[in-house]
Write a protein that holds these residues in place. Structure first.
Motif, PDB file in Angstrom:
ATOM      1  N   TYR A 253      -8.437   4.738  -8.842  1.00 20.26           N
ATOM      2  CA  TYR A 253      -7.300   4.166  -8.977  1.00 20.26           C
ATOM      3  C   TYR A 253      -6.095   4.860  -8.090  1.00 20.26           C
ATOM      4  CZ  TYR A 253      -9.053   1.477 -13.015  1.00 20.26           C
ATOM      5  OH  TYR A 253      -9.802   0.497 -13.611  1.00 20.26           O
ATOM      6  N   TYR A 254      -6.419   5.572  -7.336  1.00 26.06           N
ATOM      7  CA  TYR A 254      -5.401   6.432  -6.580  1.00 26.06           C
ATOM      8  C   TYR A 254      -4.367   5.965  -5.889  1.00 26.06           C
ATOM      9  CZ  TYR A 254      -7.913   4.677  -2.286  1.00 26.06           C
ATOM     10  OH  TYR A 254      -8.616   3.976  -1.328  1.00 26.06           O
ATOM     11  N   ASP A 255      -4.417   4.491  -5.857  1.00 28.84           N
ATOM     12  CA  ASP A 255      -3.302   3.649  -5.150  1.00 28.84           C
ATOM     13  C   ASP A 255      -2.629   2.932  -6.208  1.00 28.84           C
ATOM     14  OD1 ASP A 255      -5.543   2.044  -5.689  1.00 28.84           O
ATOM     15  OD2 ASP A 255      -5.348   0.989  -3.389  1.00 28.84           O
ATOM     16  N   ASP A 256      -3.219   3.031  -7.766  1.00 25.73           N
ATOM     17  CA  ASP A 256      -2.330   2.271  -8.805  1.00 25.73           C
ATOM     18  C   ASP A 256      -1.191   2.985  -9.100  1.00 25.73           C
ATOM     19  OD1 ASP A 256      -1.744   0.607 -10.657  1.00 25.73           O
ATOM     20  OD2 ASP A 256      -3.247   1.147 -12.056  1.00 25.73           O
ATOM     21  N   VAL A 257      -0.068   3.139  -8.045  1.00 24.57           N
ATOM     22  CA  VAL A 257       1.184   3.966  -8.131  1.00 24.57           C
ATOM     23  C   VAL A 257       2.144   2.811  -8.758  1.00 24.57           C
ATOM     24  CG1 VAL A 257       2.931   5.295  -7.175  1.00 24.57           C
ATOM     25  CG2 VAL A 257       0.228   5.651  -6.662  1.00 24.57           C
ATOM     26  N   THR A 258       2.936   3.101  -9.641  1.00 21.12           N
ATOM     27  CA  THR A 258       4.234   2.182  -9.943  1.00 21.12           C
ATOM     28  C   THR A 258       5.477   3.305  -9.939  1.00 21.12           C
ATOM     29  OG1 THR A 258       3.523   2.900 -12.419  1.00 21.12           O
ATOM     30  CG2 THR A 258       2.556   0.837 -11.469  1.00 21.12           C
TER      31      THR A 258
ATOM     32  N   ARG B 240     -13.177   2.280 -14.026  1.00 18.33           N
ATOM     33  CA  ARG B 240     -13.940   2.231 -12.878  1.00 18.33           C
ATOM     34  C   ARG B 240     -15.276   2.988 -12.931  1.00 18.33           C
ATOM     35  NH1 ARG B 240      -9.518   0.809  -8.532  1.00 18.33           N
ATOM     36  NH2 ARG B 240      -9.086  -1.161  -8.964  1.00 18.33           N
ATOM     37  N   GLU B 241     -15.746   3.485 -11.840  1.00 20.19           N
ATOM     38  CA  GLU B 241     -16.873   4.051 -11.930  1.00 20.19           C
ATOM     39  C   GLU B 241     -16.754   5.539 -12.094  1.00 20.19           C
ATOM     40  OE1 GLU B 241     -19.067   2.739  -8.338  1.00 20.19           O
ATOM     41  OE2 GLU B 241     -17.547   1.003  -8.559  1.00 20.19           O
ATOM     42  N   ASP B 242     -15.792   6.250 -12.419  1.00 19.90           N
ATOM     43  CA  ASP B 242     -15.430   7.776 -12.584  1.00 19.90           C
ATOM     44  C   ASP B 242     -16.298   8.211 -13.369  1.00 19.90           C
ATOM     45  OD1 ASP B 242     -13.747   9.948 -11.976  1.00 19.90           O
ATOM     46  OD2 ASP B 242     -13.513   9.717 -14.064  1.00 19.90           O
ATOM     47  N   ALA B 243     -17.217   9.001 -13.379  1.00 23.47           N
ATOM     48  CA  ALA B 243     -18.271   9.794 -14.151  1.00 23.47           C
ATOM     49  C   ALA B 243     -17.412  10.255 -15.433  1.00 23.47           C
ATOM     50  CB  ALA B 243     -19.038  10.349 -13.621  1.00 23.47           C
TER      51      ALA B 243
ATOM     52  N   PHE C 223     -17.415  -5.273   2.365  1.00 20.71           N
ATOM     53  CA  PHE C 223     -16.325  -4.577   2.289  1.00 20.71           C
ATOM     54  C   PHE C 223     -16.641  -2.929   1.845  1.00 20.71           C
ATOM     55  CE2 PHE C 223     -15.467  -8.939   0.897  1.00 20.71           C
ATOM     56  CZ  PHE C 223     -14.329  -9.357   1.520  1.00 20.71           C
ATOM     57  N   THR C 224     -15.453  -2.328   2.311  1.00 21.82           N
ATOM     58  CA  THR C 224     -15.625  -0.900   1.969  1.00 21.82           C
ATOM     59  C   THR C 224     -15.344  -0.446   0.776  1.00 21.82           C
ATOM     60  OG1 THR C 224     -14.637  -0.824   4.419  1.00 21.82           O
ATOM     61  CG2 THR C 224     -14.600   1.354   3.392  1.00 21.82           C
ATOM     62  N   ARG C 225     -14.418  -0.996   0.097  1.00 23.73           N
ATOM     63  CA  ARG C 225     -13.983  -0.532  -1.335  1.00 23.73           C
ATOM     64  C   ARG C 225     -14.261  -1.577  -2.547  1.00 23.73           C
ATOM     65  NH1 ARG C 225      -8.076   1.252  -2.863  1.00 23.73           N
ATOM     66  NH2 ARG C 225      -8.477   2.009  -4.893  1.00 23.73           N
ATOM     67  N   VAL C 226     -15.471  -1.338  -3.083  1.00 21.45           N
ATOM     68  CA  VAL C 226     -15.874  -2.334  -4.154  1.00 21.45           C
ATOM     69  C   VAL C 226     -16.265  -1.462  -5.388  1.00 21.45           C
ATOM     70  CG1 VAL C 226     -17.508  -4.007  -5.223  1.00 21.45           C
ATOM     71  CG2 VAL C 226     -16.999  -4.003  -2.557  1.00 21.45           C
ATOM     72  N   HIS C 227     -15.529  -1.685  -6.553  1.00 24.54           N
ATOM     73  CA  HIS C 227     -15.863  -0.806  -7.772  1.00 24.54           C
ATOM     74  C   HIS C 227     -16.180  -1.738  -8.810  1.00 24.54           C
ATOM     75  CE1 HIS C 227     -13.573   2.355  -5.686  1.00 24.54           C
ATOM     76  NE2 HIS C 227     -12.491   1.525  -5.376  1.00 24.54           N
TER      77      HIS C 227
END
Length: 185
Positions: free
Chosen positions: A29-34, A110-113, A172-176
């Motif tokens: 979620y590194y780009d989920d900036v508000t 998402r997939e973060d362990a 696609f490069t980025r799929v979660h």
């Protein structure tokens, strides 16, 4: 260093934002900036963990819609991780969520362990999954359409059925994989 869990106050917003950005920075979620904290139209339980030095080191926001509640945000400042902050926040929130009438609490990740393991340790069970798909600037634009006068999308964020995972990962490069966790209260 110890911490205290307390209700979120409006003056906490700058520290809340710093904590959330830094916590999300090394996740998917590194780009989920508000630029502002989420505001809630429905009832919500909003808590922060504050370190002895006044730093907001954790946060948890839960929105309540009748008998269903959803974790909107849970984050722990990376300098304060592995100290039980997220669990302390959850433990403080659950009685308030129950008192507001909720019988279930869900969350999406998402997939973060580490995040997935925390939800499972915290009494949640996986309930549903689907895909988050990002079309980046280097990904093919074939199949994308835009209104007249606009180019095809350069970037896009999309949802897809989990059954299409292999196909979409090839394109696609980025799929979660996005998972919904559910806990009965």
């Amino acid at each position: 260093m110890s911490f205290t869990v307390r209700p979120y106050l409006p003056d906490d917003e700058p520290g809340w934002l710093r904590c959330r950005v830094l916590a999300f920075l090394d996740t998917q979620y590194y780009d989920d900036v508000t630029p502002h904290r989420t505001s809630f139209d429905l009832p919500a339980v909003c808590l922060v963990a504050v370190a002895d030095d006044g730093t907001i080191c954790g946060l948890l926001d839960v929105e309540i819609d009748g008998d269903a509640a959803t974790i909107d945000t849970v984050a722990v400042h990376p300098d304060h991780g592995r100290r039980g902050i997220a669990t302390a926040l959850l433990d403080a929130a659950i009685p308030q969520v129950r008192a507001a009438g909720a019988t279930t609490l869900d969350a999406w990740t998402r997939e973060d362990a580490a995040a997935n393991a925390w939800y499972l340790r915290s009494g949640f069970a996986e309930n549903h999954r689907y895909l988050h798909v990002y079309k980046g600037g280097d990904d093919p634009a074939a199949g994308f359409a835009a209104p007249d006068g606009l180019s095809t999308p350069v970037i896009a964020f999309l949802h897809a059925d989990i059954s299409r995972e292999a196909e979409l990962r090839a394109r696609f490069t980025r799929v979660h994989v996005c998972r919904q966790y559910l806990r009965r209260l």
